[in-house]
Design an enzyme around this catalytic site. Structure first.
Site, short mmCIF file in Angstrom:
data_model
loop_
_atom_site.label_atom_id
_atom_site.label_comp_id
_atom_site.label_asym_id
_atom_site.label_seq_id
_atom_site.Cartn_x
_atom_site.Cartn_y
_atom_site.Cartn_z
CB THR A 95 3.77 0.63 6.80
OG1 THR A 95 2.40 0.55 7.22
CG2 THR A 95 4.62 0.33 8.01
N GLY A 111 6.42 -2.48 3.04
CA GLY A 111 6.02 -2.86 4.39
C GLY A 111 6.36 -4.31 4.68
N GLY A 156 0.85 -1.20 0.00
CA GLY A 156 0.00 0.00 0.00
C GLY A 156 0.88 1.25 0.00
N GLY A 207 4.82 -7.13 4.22
CA GLY A 207 4.59 -8.10 3.13
C GLY A 207 5.69 -8.02 2.09
CB THR A 208 7.07 -5.11 0.21
OG1 THR A 208 5.79 -4.72 -0.27
CG2 THR A 208 8.12 -4.84 -0.84
CG MET A 234 -6.59 3.04 7.42
SD MET A 234 -5.74 3.19 5.84
CE MET A 234 -7.05 2.76 4.72
NE ARG A 288 -25.65 11.24 13.77
CZ ARG A 288 -26.12 12.20 13.00
NH1 ARG A 288 -25.40 12.67 12.02
NH2 ARG A 288 -27.33 12.69 13.21
CG HIS A 314 -7.55 4.42 1.18
ND1 HIS A 314 -8.73 3.76 1.45
CD2 HIS A 314 -6.63 3.47 0.90
CE1 HIS A 314 -8.53 2.45 1.33
NE2 HIS A 314 -7.27 2.25 1.00
CG ASP A 316 -0.52 -0.11 8.92
OD1 ASP A 316 -1.29 0.86 8.78
OD2 ASP A 316 -0.60 -1.15 8.24
O1 F6P Z 1 -1.02 -1.22 5.63
C1 F6P Z 1 -1.49 0.03 5.26
C2 F6P Z 1 -2.99 0.08 5.22
O2 F6P Z 1 -3.39 1.39 4.89
C3 F6P Z 1 -3.69 -0.39 6.49
O3 F6P Z 1 -3.65 0.56 7.52
C4 F6P Z 1 -5.05 -0.70 5.96
O4 F6P Z 1 -5.69 -1.67 6.77
C5 F6P Z 1 -4.77 -1.28 4.60
O5 F6P Z 1 -3.49 -0.80 4.22
C6 F6P Z 1 -5.77 -0.88 3.55
O6 F6P Z 1 -5.46 -1.52 2.35
P1 F6P Z 1 -6.20 -1.21 0.97
O7 F6P Z 1 -5.55 0.02 0.38
O8 F6P Z 1 -5.97 -2.42 0.16
O9 F6P Z 1 -7.65 -0.94 1.28
#
Ligand code: F6P
Length: 362
Positions: free
Chosen positions: A139, A116, A13, A118-119, A183, A280, A286, A141
């Protein structure tokens, strides 16, 4: 004599600061006489042989630009490459040999992988299979093992905090409970930092499962003291004690197939029912990944990029550039691939937040 050459790509991402790293790596490399090849769309470019030579003009003026000029993919994995079959279904094939062959054809001395967990875990496998890789941690995160900080995180926290600040005033005007969902996947770093920065009354993170009764008790206590609004900052991966996360969608072809999202709406409905206070929810989504990086992320990205080139020059392949106690150090990709860096329950920032009256819904 053939020219010195490096290849570079961004995977997973996106986040703010990717271009700042590309610029730093490429400018330093070009200054040292390297040719720079940009691989497009992450591992997809390695498998499908999509690349272009980068010139100085390509990496000039991109320091403050969001996204990535190289494109990215958070689904492509050479060892488990999704090929679309009939009816939008995927079959998975091992294209790692193709990816390695394509890299070798580039005649590059090194591959800089910006990504991140995964990569970087895939980068570790490719390194074991013979590609000279250096990793750069990316990342929002902030959950990569081995490093105290990743670029993209500060920008995400900044955006989330801005959101919380804006929610604060409308919550106050309407005497509502407002929930801001951020996120972070299974790590609560963004919620913790933006929650503290935005003065959240309740912060809910995946590492500390919440009790709905405690959450409602805290809101009622505030009401009892004349504070007729409450701000809850919740991580998308937060879950109730004994319960589970809220899944928004599945992306089967991705490294981590679960996409989280929507926990704030579930929580909001429960709070409204139990407290009779209008509640609410807002999902930051994103927004946290887009746009210009903060000065902190630009500086961090520039340093990580130039250090990555130091690693290339030293031949420190199979390593990621990490930040530990404000110093740049080498961490093996093997160690990076071992898991995720989560928020410890007794992290100093959790303790500080508790001390100023913030509830973690325990
Ligand atoms: O790992 C980064 C991240 O933005 C996470 O915080 C989120 O859960 C995920 O990617 C969202 O992924 P996608 O862009 O595939 O919706």
């Amino acid at each position: 004599m053939r020219p010195k050459r490096i290849a570079i790509f961004t995977g997973g991402g996106d986040c703010s600061g990717l271009n700042a790293v590309i610029r730093a790596v490429a400018k330093k490399a070009m200054g040292e006489g390297y040719e720079v090849i940009g691989i497009e769309d992450g591992y997809e470019g390695l498998v499908k042989n999509k690349y272009r030579k980068l010139e100085n003009s390509d990496v000039s003026g991109i320091l403050a630009l969001g996204g990535t000029i190289l494109g990215t993919s958070n689904t492509a994995n050479p060892y488990r490459y999704a090929v679309q079959a009939k009816d939008c279904k995927f079959v998975f094939k091992d294209y790692s040999k193709t990816a390695i062959r394509n890299f070798k054809r580039l005649k590059a001395d090194a591959l800089v992988a910006i990504g991140g967990d995964g990569t970087l875990s895939t980068a570790y496998r490719l390194y074991e299979d013979g590609i000279p890789i250096v990793g750069v941690p990316k990342t929002i995160d902030n959950d990569i093992l081995g490093t105290d900080i990743t670029f993209g995180f500060d920008t995400a926290v900044w955006v989330a905090t801005e959101g919380i600040d804006r929610i604060h005033t409308t919550a106050q005007s309407h005497h509502r409970v407002m929930i801001v969902e951020v996120m972070g996947r299974t790590a609560g770093w963004i919620a913790l930092h933006s929650g503290v920065a935005g003065g959240g009354d309740i912060i809910l993170i995946p590492e500390i499962p919440y009790d709905i009764n405690s959450v409602v008790k805290k809101i009622k206590e505030r009401h009892g003291k004349g504070k007729r609004f409450s701000i809850i900052v919740i991580s998308e991966g937060a879950k109730p004690k004994g319960g589970d996360v809220v899944v928004k969608r599945m992306v089967r072809e991705s490294f981590e197939s679960i996409r989280l999202g929507g926990v704030s709406f579930v929580l909001g409905a429960q709070i409204e029912k139990m407290s009779c206070i209008e509640t609410r929810a807002v999902v930051m989504g994103h927004l946290q990944r887009g746009g210009s990086p903060t000065p902190f992320d630009r500086v961090l990205a520039t340093q990580l990029g130039t250090r990555a080139m130091d690693f290339v020059n030293e031949g420190a392949f199979g390593h990621m550039v990490a930040v530990r106690n404000n110093e740049f150090v080498k961490v093996t990709l093997r160690d990076v691939a071992k898991g995720k860096r989560l928020v410890p329950r007794n992290h100093p920032l959790v303790e500080s937040a508790r001390s100023v009256g913030t509830s973690f819904g325990e």
